[in-house]
Design a protein around this motif. Structure first.
Motif, PDB file in Angstrom:
ATOM      1  N   GLY A 167      40.654  20.980  37.301  1.00 28.34           N
ATOM      2  CA  GLY A 167      41.775  21.894  37.151  1.00 28.34           C
ATOM      3  C   GLY A 167      42.986  21.214  36.528  1.00 28.34           C
ATOM      4  N   GLN A 168      43.267  19.971  36.924  1.00 27.71           N
ATOM      5  CA  GLN A 168      44.390  19.242  36.349  1.00 27.71           C
ATOM      6  C   GLN A 168      44.131  18.929  34.888  1.00 27.71           C
ATOM      7  OE1 GLN A 168      47.333  18.689  38.008  1.00 27.71           O
ATOM      8  NE2 GLN A 168      47.987  18.229  35.914  1.00 27.71           N
ATOM      9  N   TYR A 169      42.872  18.646  34.551  1.00 27.04           N
ATOM     10  CA  TYR A 169      42.517  18.404  33.145  1.00 27.04           C
ATOM     11  C   TYR A 169      42.851  19.637  32.304  1.00 27.04           C
ATOM     12  CZ  TYR A 169      39.684  17.729  28.948  1.00 27.04           C
ATOM     13  OH  TYR A 169      39.278  17.625  27.644  1.00 27.04           O
ATOM     14  N   ILE A 170      42.513  20.821  32.810  1.00 25.44           N
ATOM     15  CA  ILE A 170      42.824  22.057  32.088  1.00 25.44           C
ATOM     16  C   ILE A 170      44.332  22.219  31.933  1.00 25.44           C
ATOM     17  CG2 ILE A 170      42.780  24.587  32.278  1.00 25.44           C
ATOM     18  CD1 ILE A 170      39.977  24.340  33.436  1.00 25.44           C
ATOM     19  N   LEU A 171      45.075  21.969  33.002  1.00 24.00           N
ATOM     20  CA  LEU A 171      46.528  22.099  32.929  1.00 24.00           C
ATOM     21  C   LEU A 171      47.123  21.127  31.914  1.00 24.00           C
ATOM     22  CD1 LEU A 171      47.474  22.506  36.697  1.00 24.00           C
ATOM     23  CD2 LEU A 171      47.598  24.249  34.919  1.00 24.00           C
ATOM     24  N   ASP A 172      46.636  19.897  31.904  1.00 25.96           N
ATOM     25  CA  ASP A 172      47.159  18.886  30.987  1.00 25.96           C
ATOM     26  C   ASP A 172      46.836  19.213  29.530  1.00 25.96           C
ATOM     27  OD1 ASP A 172      48.115  17.520  33.150  1.00 25.96           O
ATOM     28  OD2 ASP A 172      46.576  15.952  33.123  1.00 25.96           O
TER      29      ASP A 172
ATOM     30  N   LEU B 166      46.465  35.605  28.689  1.00 25.11           N
ATOM     31  CA  LEU B 166      45.424  36.199  29.537  1.00 25.11           C
ATOM     32  C   LEU B 166      44.066  36.237  28.864  1.00 25.11           C
ATOM     33  CD1 LEU B 166      47.392  39.167  31.153  1.00 25.11           C
ATOM     34  CD2 LEU B 166      46.847  36.942  32.152  1.00 25.11           C
ATOM     35  N   SER B 167      44.039  36.098  27.535  1.00 23.37           N
ATOM     36  CA  SER B 167      42.752  36.091  26.838  1.00 23.37           C
ATOM     37  C   SER B 167      42.100  34.711  26.874  1.00 23.37           C
ATOM     38  CB  SER B 167      42.928  36.520  25.377  1.00 23.37           C
ATOM     39  OG  SER B 167      43.693  35.557  24.654  1.00 23.37           O
ATOM     40  N   PHE B 168      42.846  33.694  27.333  1.00 27.06           N
ATOM     41  CA  PHE B 168      42.305  32.337  27.405  1.00 27.06           C
ATOM     42  C   PHE B 168      41.504  32.184  28.690  1.00 27.06           C
ATOM     43  CE2 PHE B 168      42.774  27.754  28.500  1.00 27.06           C
ATOM     44  CZ  PHE B 168      42.093  27.238  27.408  1.00 27.06           C
ATOM     45  N   PRO B 169      40.199  31.893  28.603  1.00 25.21           N
ATOM     46  CA  PRO B 169      39.352  31.831  29.808  1.00 25.21           C
ATOM     47  C   PRO B 169      39.531  30.514  30.557  1.00 25.21           C
ATOM     48  CG  PRO B 169      38.031  31.382  27.859  1.00 25.21           C
ATOM     49  CD  PRO B 169      39.418  31.700  27.362  1.00 25.21           C
ATOM     50  N   LEU B 170      39.822  30.611  31.832  1.00 21.78           N
ATOM     51  CA  LEU B 170      40.025  29.418  32.653  1.00 21.78           C
ATOM     52  C   LEU B 170      38.790  29.126  33.496  1.00 21.78           C
ATOM     53  CD1 LEU B 170      43.748  29.893  33.739  1.00 21.78           C
ATOM     54  CD2 LEU B 170      42.838  28.337  32.015  1.00 21.78           C
ATOM     55  N   TRP B 171      37.639  29.039  32.850  1.00 20.54           N
ATOM     56  CA  TRP B 171      36.409  28.669  33.542  1.00 20.54           C
ATOM     57  C   TRP B 171      36.451  27.201  33.916  1.00 20.54           C
ATOM     58  CZ3 TRP B 171      33.552  32.551  35.048  1.00 20.54           C
ATOM     59  CH2 TRP B 171      33.423  33.705  34.261  1.00 20.54           C
ATOM     60  N   MET B 172      35.754  26.839  35.018  1.00 13.31           N
ATOM     61  CA  MET B 172      35.705  25.450  35.454  1.00 13.31           C
ATOM     62  C   MET B 172      34.314  25.026  35.914  1.00 13.31           C
ATOM     63  SD  MET B 172      39.273  25.221  37.578  1.00 13.31           S
ATOM     64  CE  MET B 172      38.816  23.679  38.347  1.00 13.31           C
ATOM     65  N   ASN B 173      33.270  25.838  35.703  1.00 11.42           N
ATOM     66  CA  ASN B 173      31.949  25.422  36.197  1.00 11.42           C
ATOM     67  C   ASN B 173      31.111  24.778  35.096  1.00 11.42           C
ATOM     68  OD1 ASN B 173      30.036  27.537  35.034  1.00 11.42           O
ATOM     69  ND2 ASN B 173      31.453  28.901  36.117  1.00 11.42           N
TER      70      ASN B 173
ATOM     71  N   GLY C  11      37.007  28.471  47.185  1.00 14.09           N
ATOM     72  CA  GLY C  11      37.186  27.488  46.129  1.00 14.09           C
ATOM     73  C   GLY C  11      37.306  28.191  44.794  1.00 14.09           C
ATOM     74  N   CYS C  12      38.351  29.008  44.638  1.00 19.60           N
ATOM     75  CA  CYS C  12      38.411  30.001  43.557  1.00 19.60           C
ATOM     76  C   CYS C  12      38.917  29.464  42.235  1.00 19.60           C
ATOM     77  CB  CYS C  12      39.294  31.166  43.995  1.00 19.60           C
ATOM     78  SG  CYS C  12      40.993  30.658  44.430  1.00 19.60           S
ATOM     79  N   GLY C  13      39.366  28.196  42.172  1.00 18.15           N
ATOM     80  CA  GLY C  13      39.888  27.672  40.922  1.00 18.15           C
ATOM     81  C   GLY C  13      41.096  28.469  40.454  1.00 18.15           C
ATOM     82  N   PHE C  14      41.149  28.755  39.154  1.00 14.63           N
ATOM     83  CA  PHE C  14      42.239  29.537  38.575  1.00 14.63           C
ATOM     84  C   PHE C  14      41.985  31.044  38.650  1.00 14.63           C
ATOM     85  CE2 PHE C  14      42.634  25.436  36.323  1.00 14.63           C
ATOM     86  CZ  PHE C  14      43.978  25.172  36.551  1.00 14.63           C
ATOM     87  N   GLY C  15      40.925  31.434  39.360  1.00 17.31           N
ATOM     88  CA  GLY C  15      40.666  32.848  39.561  1.00 17.31           C
ATOM     89  C   GLY C  15      39.909  33.538  38.448  1.00 17.31           C
ATOM     90  N   HIS C  16      39.412  32.771  37.472  1.00 21.72           N
ATOM     91  CA  HIS C  16      38.723  33.431  36.358  1.00 21.72           C
ATOM     92  C   HIS C  16      37.372  34.032  36.760  1.00 21.72           C
ATOM     93  CE1 HIS C  16      38.977  34.386  32.101  1.00 21.72           C
ATOM     94  NE2 HIS C  16      37.677  34.209  32.054  1.00 21.72           N
ATOM     95  N   PRO C  17      36.560  33.350  37.578  1.00 22.75           N
ATOM     96  CA  PRO C  17      35.335  34.005  38.037  1.00 22.75           C
ATOM     97  C   PRO C  17      35.628  35.299  38.789  1.00 22.75           C
ATOM     98  CG  PRO C  17      35.199  31.654  38.430  1.00 22.75           C
ATOM     99  CD  PRO C  17      36.616  31.945  38.014  1.00 22.75           C
ATOM    100  N   ALA C  18      36.644  35.271  39.669  1.00 16.41           N
ATOM    101  CA  ALA C  18      37.000  36.484  40.423  1.00 16.41           C
ATOM    102  C   ALA C  18      37.389  37.609  39.471  1.00 16.41           C
ATOM    103  CB  ALA C  18      38.133  36.177  41.395  1.00 16.41           C
ATOM    104  N   ARG C  19      38.147  37.275  38.450  1.00 19.45           N
ATOM    105  CA  ARG C  19      38.517  38.288  37.441  1.00 19.45           C
ATOM    106  C   ARG C  19      37.275  38.881  36.799  1.00 19.45           C
ATOM    107  NH1 ARG C  19      42.071  37.030  31.942  1.00 19.45           N
ATOM    108  NH2 ARG C  19      41.431  38.889  30.771  1.00 19.45           N
ATOM    109  N   HIS C  20      36.322  38.027  36.430  1.00 18.23           N
ATOM    110  CA  HIS C  20      35.078  38.512  35.814  1.00 18.23           C
ATOM    111  C   HIS C  20      34.310  39.407  36.780  1.00 18.23           C
ATOM    112  CE1 HIS C  20      31.380  38.622  33.537  1.00 18.23           C
ATOM    113  NE2 HIS C  20      30.726  38.090  34.556  1.00 18.23           N
TER     114      HIS C  20
ATOM    115  N   LEU D 169      31.251  29.036  44.268  1.00 13.49           N
ATOM    116  CA  LEU D 169      30.753  28.695  42.930  1.00 13.49           C
ATOM    117  C   LEU D 169      31.215  27.291  42.566  1.00 13.49           C
ATOM    118  CD1 LEU D 169      29.479  29.298  40.199  1.00 13.49           C
ATOM    119  CD2 LEU D 169      31.540  30.571  39.566  1.00 13.49           C
ATOM    120  N   GLU D 170      30.314  26.327  42.743  1.00 13.38           N
ATOM    121  CA  GLU D 170      30.598  24.925  42.433  1.00 13.38           C
ATOM    122  C   GLU D 170      31.851  24.420  43.147  1.00 13.38           C
ATOM    123  OE1 GLU D 170      30.513  23.158  38.435  1.00 13.38           O
ATOM    124  OE2 GLU D 170      29.011  24.672  37.964  1.00 13.38           O
ATOM    125  N   SER D 171      31.921  24.682  44.419  1.00 15.40           N
ATOM    126  CA  SER D 171      33.081  24.233  45.193  1.00 15.40           C
ATOM    127  C   SER D 171      32.701  23.603  46.519  1.00 15.40           C
ATOM    128  CB  SER D 171      34.019  25.424  45.456  1.00 15.40           C
ATOM    129  OG  SER D 171      33.318  26.503  46.062  1.00 15.40           O
TER     130      SER D 171
END
Length: 273
Positions: free
Chosen positions: A8-13, A22-29, A66-75, A134-136
């Motif tokens: 998650g920090q890698y994505i933020l950096d 909002l169109s940018f997907p914040l997947w982490m799996n 372990g929801c991450g940035f919430g992108h799976p939940a959005r999907h 999901l991977e958490s």
């Protein structure tokens, strides 16, 4: 002291300017590369697999542990239309971003994210119909505490599905593995192979417990993505990945995770309360 940069920090950096898009997907799996050829498609395919295995539908209240940035939940909200999704995460920034995105999408009444531990859930008994990790779960301290909590907050007949990394049955852990796991916040108590994983799910009270290794559909694809990021510093979403039958058969790339983490297996687990 741990000097660890989470995914998650890698994505933020790397992608901070795009976080509010909002169109940018914040997947982490790691993704399911059975048919997918891009990172986003592979992540979506893995999210679909766990949703379908848990039987997610319009009448469900879902806990995303372990929801991450919430992108799976959005999907899941957009695709399977559950009544409500609640996500848990111990990272304040990920929770903040997940809630901000839910508000911007106008779905905050049906999708919310809480700063809380999956091993000490702030919910009454029998609050949810489905639980997904999901991977958490390999981060939870410990996974057994999470399984007991998941059983507690599920309603009778409720379902749990986990997508998780674990060691193969034949792997002998090394001091390097232990060191990398320590730095990456993965408790040693969570390191056991598939057969023992199944027994621990049953010990938490679940029935109809099943587990299936899908490592050949995960590691060959994501290893190509990791190599490209390391060599070219490219955004994963820009890559097209082709996994050959031979690479799938020998599970190419699994050694990257096995040698570092000692976690060379990847499996889907399911159970019923």
């Amino acid at each position: 002291m741990r000097d660890y940069k989470s995914p998650g920090q890698y994505i933020l950096d790397q992608y901070a300017p795009r976080i509010d898009d909002l169109s940018f997907p914040l997947w982490m799996n790691l993704g399911l590369w059975q048919e997918a050829e891009t990172y986003a498609d592979a992540c979506r395919a893995l999210a679909d697999l766990v949703a379908q295995r848990v039987g997610l539908g319009p009448e469900d209240e879902l806990l995303d542990a372990g929801c991450g940035f919430g992108h799976p939940a959005r999907h899941w909200l957009e695709t399977y239309r559950p009544k409500r999704i609640v996500g848990l995460n111990i990272d304040p920034e990920q929770v903040r971003i997940a809630n901000a995105r839910a508000a911007a999408l106008g779905v905050a009444d049906r999708m919310q994210f809480l700063l809380a531990s999956a091993t000490r859930m702030p919910f009454p008994d029998q609050s949810f119909d489905k639980v997904i990790a999901l991977e958490s779960a390999f981060y939870f301290d410990t996974r057994e505490d999470f399984l007991r909590e998941a059983f507690r907050v599920l309603r009778p007949g409720g379902r749990i599905v986990l997508a998780d990394m674990l060691p193969t049955a034949t792997w002998k852990t090394t001091e390097r593995n232990k060191s990398v796991r320590w730095y990456s916040m993965k408790p040693e108590e969570n390191v056991y192979p598939l057969a023992e994983y199944l027994e621990r799910i049953r010990a938490a009270g679940f029935v109809d417990v099943r587990g299936e290794s899908i490592r050949q559909h995960v590691f060959p694809g994501i290893s190509q993505v990791v190599d490209a990021i390391r060599l070219e510093n490219r955004y994963a979403g820009d890559l097209v990945v082709k996994v050959s039958p031979e690479e799938r058969a020998r599970c190419a790339g699994a050694d990257l995770w096995e040698n570092d983490l000692g976690l060379g297996d990847f499996a889907i687990f399911e159970g019923t309360r």
